[in-house]
Motif scaffolding. Structure first.
Motif, PDB file in Angstrom:
ATOM      1  N   LYS A  15     -27.482   1.685 -20.734  1.00 51.18           N
ATOM      2  CA  LYS A  15     -26.771   2.040 -21.687  1.00 51.18           C
ATOM      3  C   LYS A  15     -25.080   2.287 -21.201  1.00 51.18           C
ATOM      4  CE  LYS A  15     -29.055   5.447 -23.372  1.00 51.18           C
ATOM      5  NZ  LYS A  15     -29.305   6.537 -24.319  1.00 51.18           N
ATOM      6  N   THR A  16     -25.232   2.575 -20.014  1.00 47.87           N
ATOM      7  CA  THR A  16     -23.868   2.870 -19.038  1.00 47.87           C
ATOM      8  C   THR A  16     -23.113   1.520 -18.944  1.00 47.87           C
ATOM      9  OG1 THR A  16     -24.683   2.920 -17.157  1.00 47.87           O
ATOM     10  CG2 THR A  16     -24.749   4.981 -18.143  1.00 47.87           C
ATOM     11  N   TYR A  17     -21.633   1.576 -18.631  1.00 47.45           N
ATOM     12  CA  TYR A  17     -20.913   0.374 -18.605  1.00 47.45           C
ATOM     13  C   TYR A  17     -21.243  -0.177 -17.285  1.00 47.45           C
ATOM     14  CZ  TYR A  17     -17.133  -2.472 -17.363  1.00 47.45           C
ATOM     15  OH  TYR A  17     -16.023  -3.617 -16.840  1.00 47.45           O
ATOM     16  N   GLU A  18     -21.316   0.731 -16.320  1.00 48.89           N
ATOM     17  CA  GLU A  18     -21.561   0.198 -14.742  1.00 48.89           C
ATOM     18  C   GLU A  18     -22.872  -0.670 -14.928  1.00 48.89           C
ATOM     19  OE1 GLU A  18     -20.870   3.358 -15.603  1.00 48.89           O
ATOM     20  OE2 GLU A  18     -18.998   3.545 -14.877  1.00 48.89           O
ATOM     21  N   VAL A  19     -24.098  -0.225 -15.219  1.00 49.98           N
ATOM     22  CA  VAL A  19     -25.055  -0.959 -15.363  1.00 49.98           C
ATOM     23  C   VAL A  19     -25.294  -2.267 -15.997  1.00 49.98           C
ATOM     24  CG1 VAL A  19     -27.797  -0.724 -15.381  1.00 49.98           C
ATOM     25  CG2 VAL A  19     -26.447   1.283 -14.497  1.00 49.98           C
ATOM     26  N   TYR A  20     -24.834  -2.019 -17.051  1.00 46.02           N
ATOM     27  CA  TYR A  20     -24.709  -3.078 -18.122  1.00 46.02           C
ATOM     28  C   TYR A  20     -23.784  -4.290 -17.552  1.00 46.02           C
ATOM     29  CZ  TYR A  20     -23.572  -5.882 -22.203  1.00 46.02           C
ATOM     30  OH  TYR A  20     -23.656  -6.986 -23.236  1.00 46.02           O
ATOM     31  N   ARG A  21     -22.622  -3.943 -16.786  1.00 42.17           N
ATOM     32  CA  ARG A  21     -21.758  -4.943 -16.011  1.00 42.17           C
ATOM     33  C   ARG A  21     -22.426  -5.642 -15.189  1.00 42.17           C
ATOM     34  NH1 ARG A  21     -18.060  -8.940 -16.583  1.00 42.17           N
ATOM     35  NH2 ARG A  21     -16.415  -8.739 -14.953  1.00 42.17           N
ATOM     36  N   GLN A  22     -23.196  -4.822 -14.193  1.00 39.54           N
ATOM     37  CA  GLN A  22     -23.976  -5.490 -13.083  1.00 39.54           C
ATOM     38  C   GLN A  22     -24.899  -6.332 -13.381  1.00 39.54           C
ATOM     39  OE1 GLN A  22     -25.634  -1.900 -11.284  1.00 39.54           O
ATOM     40  NE2 GLN A  22     -23.723  -1.027 -10.754  1.00 39.54           N
ATOM     41  N   HIS A  23     -25.530  -5.996 -14.846  1.00 39.39           N
ATOM     42  CA  HIS A  23     -26.612  -7.218 -15.392  1.00 39.39           C
ATOM     43  C   HIS A  23     -25.838  -8.304 -16.138  1.00 39.39           C
ATOM     44  CE1 HIS A  23     -29.076  -4.185 -13.830  1.00 39.39           C
ATOM     45  NE2 HIS A  23     -30.130  -5.087 -13.940  1.00 39.39           N
ATOM     46  N   GLY A  24     -24.584  -8.694 -15.864  1.00 42.18           N
ATOM     47  CA  GLY A  24     -23.796  -9.758 -16.527  1.00 42.18           C
ATOM     48  C   GLY A  24     -23.100  -9.476 -17.943  1.00 42.18           C
ATOM     49  N   GLY A  25     -22.986  -8.149 -18.132  1.00 40.89           N
ATOM     50  CA  GLY A  25     -22.278  -7.745 -19.116  1.00 40.89           C
ATOM     51  C   GLY A  25     -20.944  -8.124 -19.274  1.00 40.89           C
ATOM     52  N   TYR A  26     -20.450  -8.471 -20.485  1.00 42.86           N
ATOM     53  CA  TYR A  26     -19.016  -8.800 -20.851  1.00 42.86           C
ATOM     54  C   TYR A  26     -18.500 -10.157 -20.349  1.00 42.86           C
ATOM     55  CZ  TYR A  26     -18.578  -4.237 -22.770  1.00 42.86           C
ATOM     56  OH  TYR A  26     -18.674  -3.211 -23.334  1.00 42.86           O
ATOM     57  N   ARG A  27     -19.467 -11.040 -19.944  1.00 44.86           N
ATOM     58  CA  ARG A  27     -19.301 -12.256 -19.439  1.00 44.86           C
ATOM     59  C   ARG A  27     -18.927 -13.185 -20.708  1.00 44.86           C
ATOM     60  NH1 ARG A  27     -23.011 -15.643 -17.777  1.00 44.86           N
ATOM     61  NH2 ARG A  27     -24.867 -14.690 -18.386  1.00 44.86           N
ATOM     62  N   SER A  28     -19.246 -13.072 -21.658  1.00 43.50           N
ATOM     63  CA  SER A  28     -18.980 -14.027 -22.863  1.00 43.50           C
ATOM     64  C   SER A  28     -17.613 -13.799 -23.121  1.00 43.50           C
ATOM     65  CB  SER A  28     -20.082 -13.619 -23.963  1.00 43.50           C
ATOM     66  OG  SER A  28     -19.779 -12.341 -24.659  1.00 43.50           O
ATOM     67  N   VAL A  29     -17.177 -12.255 -23.230  1.00 49.12           N
ATOM     68  CA  VAL A  29     -15.697 -11.940 -23.509  1.00 49.12           C
ATOM     69  C   VAL A  29     -14.860 -12.949 -22.318  1.00 49.12           C
ATOM     70  CG1 VAL A  29     -13.942 -10.265 -23.779  1.00 49.12           C
ATOM     71  CG2 VAL A  29     -16.271  -9.723 -24.223  1.00 49.12           C
ATOM     72  N   GLU A  30     -14.983 -12.872 -21.256  1.00 47.68           N
ATOM     73  CA  GLU A  30     -14.195 -13.726 -20.055  1.00 47.68           C
ATOM     74  C   GLU A  30     -14.508 -15.070 -20.591  1.00 47.68           C
ATOM     75  OE1 GLU A  30     -14.695 -11.673 -15.907  1.00 47.68           O
ATOM     76  OE2 GLU A  30     -16.766 -12.024 -16.887  1.00 47.68           O
ATOM     77  N   LYS A  31     -15.510 -15.658 -20.787  1.00 44.40           N
ATOM     78  CA  LYS A  31     -15.705 -17.017 -21.168  1.00 44.40           C
ATOM     79  C   LYS A  31     -14.904 -17.574 -22.452  1.00 44.40           C
ATOM     80  CE  LYS A  31     -18.784 -20.914 -21.626  1.00 44.40           C
ATOM     81  NZ  LYS A  31     -20.169 -21.292 -21.964  1.00 44.40           N
ATOM     82  N   ALA A  32     -14.892 -16.434 -23.556  1.00 40.94           N
ATOM     83  CA  ALA A  32     -14.342 -17.035 -24.744  1.00 40.94           C
ATOM     84  C   ALA A  32     -12.930 -16.822 -24.528  1.00 40.94           C
ATOM     85  CB  ALA A  32     -14.970 -16.088 -25.726  1.00 40.94           C
ATOM     86  N   LEU A  33     -12.374 -15.866 -24.025  1.00 40.25           N
ATOM     87  CA  LEU A  33     -11.065 -15.506 -24.069  1.00 40.25           C
ATOM     88  C   LEU A  33     -10.172 -16.383 -23.000  1.00 40.25           C
ATOM     89  CD1 LEU A  33     -11.980 -13.010 -25.815  1.00 40.25           C
ATOM     90  CD2 LEU A  33     -10.327 -11.736 -24.607  1.00 40.25           C
ATOM     91  N   LYS A  34     -11.026 -16.614 -21.951  1.00 42.56           N
ATOM     92  CA  LYS A  34     -10.053 -17.644 -20.777  1.00 42.56           C
ATOM     93  C   LYS A  34     -10.405 -19.104 -21.017  1.00 42.56           C
ATOM     94  CE  LYS A  34      -9.932 -13.900 -17.545  1.00 42.56           C
ATOM     95  NZ  LYS A  34     -10.216 -13.763 -16.246  1.00 42.56           N
ATOM     96  N   SER A  35     -11.413 -19.540 -21.671  1.00 45.84           N
ATOM     97  CA  SER A  35     -11.841 -20.939 -21.718  1.00 45.84           C
ATOM     98  C   SER A  35     -12.100 -21.417 -23.050  1.00 45.84           C
ATOM     99  CB  SER A  35     -12.827 -21.413 -20.676  1.00 45.84           C
ATOM    100  OG  SER A  35     -14.153 -20.683 -21.063  1.00 45.84           O
ATOM    101  N   MET A  36     -12.004 -20.807 -24.020  1.00 44.24           N
ATOM    102  CA  MET A  36     -12.462 -21.412 -25.358  1.00 44.24           C
ATOM    103  C   MET A  36     -11.513 -20.762 -26.435  1.00 44.24           C
ATOM    104  SD  MET A  36     -16.718 -20.354 -25.216  1.00 44.24           S
ATOM    105  CE  MET A  36     -17.031 -21.305 -26.717  1.00 44.24           C
ATOM    106  N   THR A  37     -11.410 -21.697 -27.486  1.00 43.14           N
ATOM    107  CA  THR A  37     -10.533 -21.376 -28.608  1.00 43.14           C
ATOM    108  C   THR A  37     -11.255 -20.744 -29.644  1.00 43.14           C
ATOM    109  OG1 THR A  37     -10.950 -23.362 -29.806  1.00 43.14           O
ATOM    110  CG2 THR A  37      -9.147 -23.218 -28.375  1.00 43.14           C
ATOM    111  N   PRO A  38     -10.838 -19.778 -30.311  1.00 46.59           N
ATOM    112  CA  PRO A  38     -11.595 -19.149 -31.545  1.00 46.59           C
ATOM    113  C   PRO A  38     -12.449 -20.111 -32.223  1.00 46.59           C
ATOM    114  CG  PRO A  38      -9.454 -18.204 -31.551  1.00 46.59           C
ATOM    115  CD  PRO A  38      -9.373 -19.400 -30.573  1.00 46.59           C
ATOM    116  N   ASP A  39     -11.827 -21.294 -32.579  1.00 44.24           N
ATOM    117  CA  ASP A  39     -12.675 -22.357 -33.252  1.00 44.24           C
ATOM    118  C   ASP A  39     -13.864 -23.013 -32.493  1.00 44.24           C
ATOM    119  OD1 ASP A  39     -11.224 -22.033 -35.676  1.00 44.24           O
ATOM    120  OD2 ASP A  39     -10.048 -23.930 -35.311  1.00 44.24           O
ATOM    121  N   GLU A  40     -13.611 -22.844 -31.162  1.00 39.75           N
ATOM    122  CA  GLU A  40     -14.884 -23.356 -30.343  1.00 39.75           C
ATOM    123  C   GLU A  40     -15.941 -22.308 -30.318  1.00 39.75           C
ATOM    124  OE1 GLU A  40     -12.537 -26.271 -27.037  1.00 39.75           O
ATOM    125  OE2 GLU A  40     -12.753 -24.168 -26.841  1.00 39.75           O
TER     126      GLU A  40
END
Length: 455
Positions: A16-41
């Motif tokens: 439930k903490t940010y550090e552990v969640y991030r270590q297990h792949g957390g927020y990768r979808s935000v990186e992928k969506a914002l950096k390599s995808m359009t909203p419509d995609e």
């Protein structure tokens, strides 16, 4: 066990903490969506996934997103419906309590797809400890740069807030929720206009369930096509089930849609069969608002095929011999259950929670509660059963929101499948007046007694 998407990391210490969640792949979808995808995609991936709303209605999520008004120039909003007031349902609470950052990640990715810069999580008032967990997680997300201005240097801005409701079941309906979020009494709105056109503060708005939003990161990371491979037919992906009642292993389970009801009910990996090995009498598969199913219709449908945990299979045969997956509130009843008492209890709830805006619901739920109480306490009349049927029939389909249907369907199904038990209460009041009357004769004996007296 099938594939786990939402609960994959549920047992990781400190998730439930940010550090552990991030270590297990957390927020990768935000990186992928914002950096390599359009909203419509992103929207197209959710469409491809076949994801259906997990709050109970089962409407395709991607299609719902595509309805949002992008031409008016008005601000858009994503609102997460975390009210979860359906009796028998507690899976959203589990997600928010143990993996709060999964929901927040889903809110960011989904808000980007919809073009929202201000989004909200509306949580039921009784979940105050979960509210505090979400508040802490949101602060961590702001501190790490996932929320606020210019996220990841992409120019995308998003603010996210949690709003604590007043504890009203009616606010689980999306327009009543919006009214409450605006600071008004939570009365459902007449539609159209739909929230996608005129929602929060008359701005285009999408309202999605916790589970629906929390699965978006997996879809973005792994593609909608991969998600669509899980499940069966139009029931794609996994589903969280809240299991309670007379089963050996109650709790929250993530299943692949298409699992047989028999396996879910009796496998040691899931519910493990009936508590104390008593006979199964009935089951409610989707929360208190969906029709109850008697034992002989639970594992087989009316045509004799295996009943599956899917939207389509559970509804096969219509309400005559089927039910609904609904919110996944799986309530198990053994042979000691009094269906009349259970139905009266549900009717008390819906009468109490009716907003009173529509006459059929405001008056009808009260009438059903009174008549059911009369039958339950041994003062019922033979004509009361038909009176109940007539009342529920006049409520269903005649209200602004689905609460009227939610109140009518349990009563209709109880009479349809267990009419002899209602007749038993009327004809043998002396047998049900003691305080332990709900542990009465097995249903087959009830049927025999009623049939014998009728003859």
């Amino acid at each position: 066990m099938g594939q786990k998407i939402l609960l994959e990391h549920a047992n990781v210490p400190g998730i439930k903490t940010y550090e552990v969640y991030r270590q297990h792949g957390g927020y990768r979808s935000v990186e992928k969506a914002l950096k390599s995808m359009t909203p419509d995609e992103v929207v197209e991936e959710v469409k491809t996934s076949g994801l259906r709303g997990r709050g109970g209605a089962g409407f395709p999520t991607g299609m719902k997103w595509s309805f949002i008004d992008k031409k008016s120039g008005k601000p858009r909003h994503l609102v997460c419906n975390a009210d979860e007031s359906e009796p028998g349902t507690f899976k959203d609470r589990y997600l928010m309590e143990y993996i709060p950052h999964l929901l927040i990640e889903g809110m960011i990715t989904s808000s980007y797809a919809l073009g929202c810069n201000q989004s909200y999580i509306y949580i039921r008032g009784e979940y105050m400890w979960v509210y505090r967990i979400l508040e802490t997680a949101i602060k961590e997300a702001y501190a790490a740069g996932w929320l606020g201005k210019n996220i990841l240097g992409t120019g995308y801005d998003l603010d996210l807030a949690v709003h604590c409701g007043g504890g009203a079941y009616i606010c689980g309906e999306e327009t009543a929720l919006i009214e409450s979020l605006e600071g008004k009494r939570g009365n459902p709105r007449i539609k159209p206009p739909f929230p996608a056109i005129s929602g929060l503060w008359q701005n285009p708005t999408v309202v999605n369930n916790v589970e629906s939003i929390a699965v978006v990161p997996w879809i973005v990371n792994n593609t909608g096509a991969e998600y669509a491979k899980i499940g069966i037919g139009r029931s794609t992906g996994t589903k969280l089930i809240s299991a309670s009642g007379h089963c050996k292993n109650p709790g929250v389970y993530e299943i692949e849609l298409g699992l047989s009801v028999d396996e879910f009910m009796n496998s040691d990996e899931y519910l493990g069969g009936m508590m104390d090995d008593r006979p199964l009498k009935a089951l409610i598969p989707g929360g208190s608002s969906v029709p109850i199913l008697p034992a002989h219709l639970i594992f087989k449908n009316a045509e004799g095929g295996d009943r599956l945990m899917s939207y389509e299979s559970l509804s096969e045969g219509g309400f005559a011999s089927g039910s609904m997956l609904g919110s996944g509130g799986f309530i198990v009843y053994n042979d000691t259950t009094c269906v009349v008492r259970n139905t009266w209890n549900f009717s008390r709830f819906y009468h109490h929670e009716s907003c009173g805006q529509c006459s059929p619901c405001r008056e009808g739920t009260g009438w059903m509660e009174k008549v059911l109480h009369r039958i339950e306490t041994g003062h019922g009349r033979e004509e009361d059963i038909d009176l109940l049927w007539d009342i529920q029939r006049k409520i269903e389909g005649n209200t602004i929101c689905p609460l009227g249907d939610a109140a009518a369907w349990p009563v209709a199904a109880a009479i349809r499948h267990f009419r002899e038990e209602f007749e038993y209460h009327v004809r043998f009041p002396e047998k049900i007046k003691d305080k332990d009357h709900f542990v009465h004769e097995p249903f087959e004996k009830v049927r025999h007694l009623v049939a014998k007296q009728t003859v």
